[in-house]
Design an enzyme around this catalytic site. Structure first.
Site, mmCIF file in Angstrom:
data_model
loop_
_atom_site.group_PDB
_atom_site.id
_atom_site.type_symbol
_atom_site.label_atom_id
_atom_site.label_comp_id
_atom_site.label_asym_id
_atom_site.label_seq_id
_atom_site.Cartn_x
_atom_site.Cartn_y
_atom_site.Cartn_z
ATOM 1 N N TYR A 68 12.333 -4.895 18.297
ATOM 2 C CA TYR A 68 11.653 -4.948 16.850
ATOM 3 C C TYR A 68 11.491 -6.303 16.290
ATOM 4 C CZ TYR A 68 10.236 -3.726 11.994
ATOM 5 O OH TYR A 68 10.357 -3.757 10.879
ATOM 6 N N THR A 99 11.041 1.531 0.526
ATOM 7 C CA THR A 99 9.644 2.941 1.344
ATOM 8 C C THR A 99 10.890 4.480 0.977
ATOM 9 O OG1 THR A 99 10.272 2.079 3.222
ATOM 10 C CG2 THR A 99 8.815 0.900 2.573
#
Length: 271
Positions: A158, A193
């Protein structure tokens, strides 16, 4: 004054979280928005909500791991609204079970994250830029991450993919600036989120809060407003930059919170 009047924006990963915030805020500022997501039903709901508030938006399916699907989303945008001036490349994946340290990272997962997190950005730009050249303007915003600037105990794939997004952003800005196309990136820190709130235990959130310079976590609109700024003409002389929107989490010597606690304890003991 509407900050994005006459702009047409394609937002990938727009059905929820950061992408949804950006789509809503851009529509509120006058942009015509295409919300692209693998979760096409969520994208349709998001577009319907924008329409209900008087904005212009439609939805389209996109699989960020598939070249043809990305091309279709770009072509759909141009067919729907006649041009494309703003692209928000916002699809990204992470996997804490397979994306581990260098010795133990699953190599298939490495390839998958490079494909979705990095190659999809390249492809979105590859297909959008010719239309932006035809329109005479363009602003591309890529979602990077603070993981692209720092090392960590896990998520090597990532972090490497997001570092790639940072430098790819510079290349695009360099190569297409003379066509009046700007390209910038946003590197979020921890943003609350729905996915973060649902998957991060309170203890982990508290851990992040301890090292923030600000006394709160980021929210999707903190990124959404930055996207609007970069997509609008207000940022017309900004290109090739990665704006770090992370609450000051990474700006200080990492020992500061522990040192402050030590000083408080030392002061108590000395009295």
């Amino acid at each position: 004054m509407l900050r994005m009047k006459d702009k047409v924006a394609l937002v990938t990963g727009g059905a929820s979280g950061i992408g949804l915030s950006a789509a809503q805020l851009m529509a509120r500022e006058g942009a015509k928005v295409v919300i692209a997501d693998f979760n096409v039903n969520g994208a349709k709901e998001a577009a319907a909500d924008i329409q209900a508030q008087g904005g212009e938006a439609v939805a389209v399916f996109v699989d960020a791991g598939d070249e043809f699907s990305i091309k279709e989303a770009v072509e759909f945008t141009v067919q729907q609204y006649g041009k494309l001036t703003s692209l928000f490349n916002n699809v990204g994946l992470t996997n804490l079970k397979k994306d581990l340290d260098v010795v133990n990272v699953d190599l298939d997962e490495w390839d998958r994250l490079m494909n979705v997190n990095l190659k999809s950005v390249l492809l979105g730009c590859r297909f959008a830029i010719p239309h932006m050249i035809e329109a005479g303007e363009g602003s591309i915003i890529n979602t990077a991450s603070m993981a692209g600037f720092t090392g960590d105990a896990v998520r090597v794939a990532y972090g490497a993919s997001k570092a790639g997004v940072v430098n790819l952003t510079r290349y695009i800005a360099t190569q297409y600036g003379k066509h009046n196309i700007r390209c910038n990136a946003i590197a979020p820190g921890l943003i609350l989120t729905p996915a973060a709130q649902n998957n991060m235990p309170p203890d982990v959130l508290d851990m992040f809060a301890k090292y923030n310079a600000l006394p709160y976590h980021g929210e999707p609109d903190d990124i959404g407003y930055t996207v609007v700024f970069l997509a609008s003409d207000e940022s017309k002389f900004i290109t090739g930059q990665t704006i770090q929107v992370e609450g000051g989490h990474y700006i200080a010597n990492p020992t500061v919170p522990d040192f402050e606690q030590f000083m408080k304890s030392h002061h108590t003991l000395s009295n």
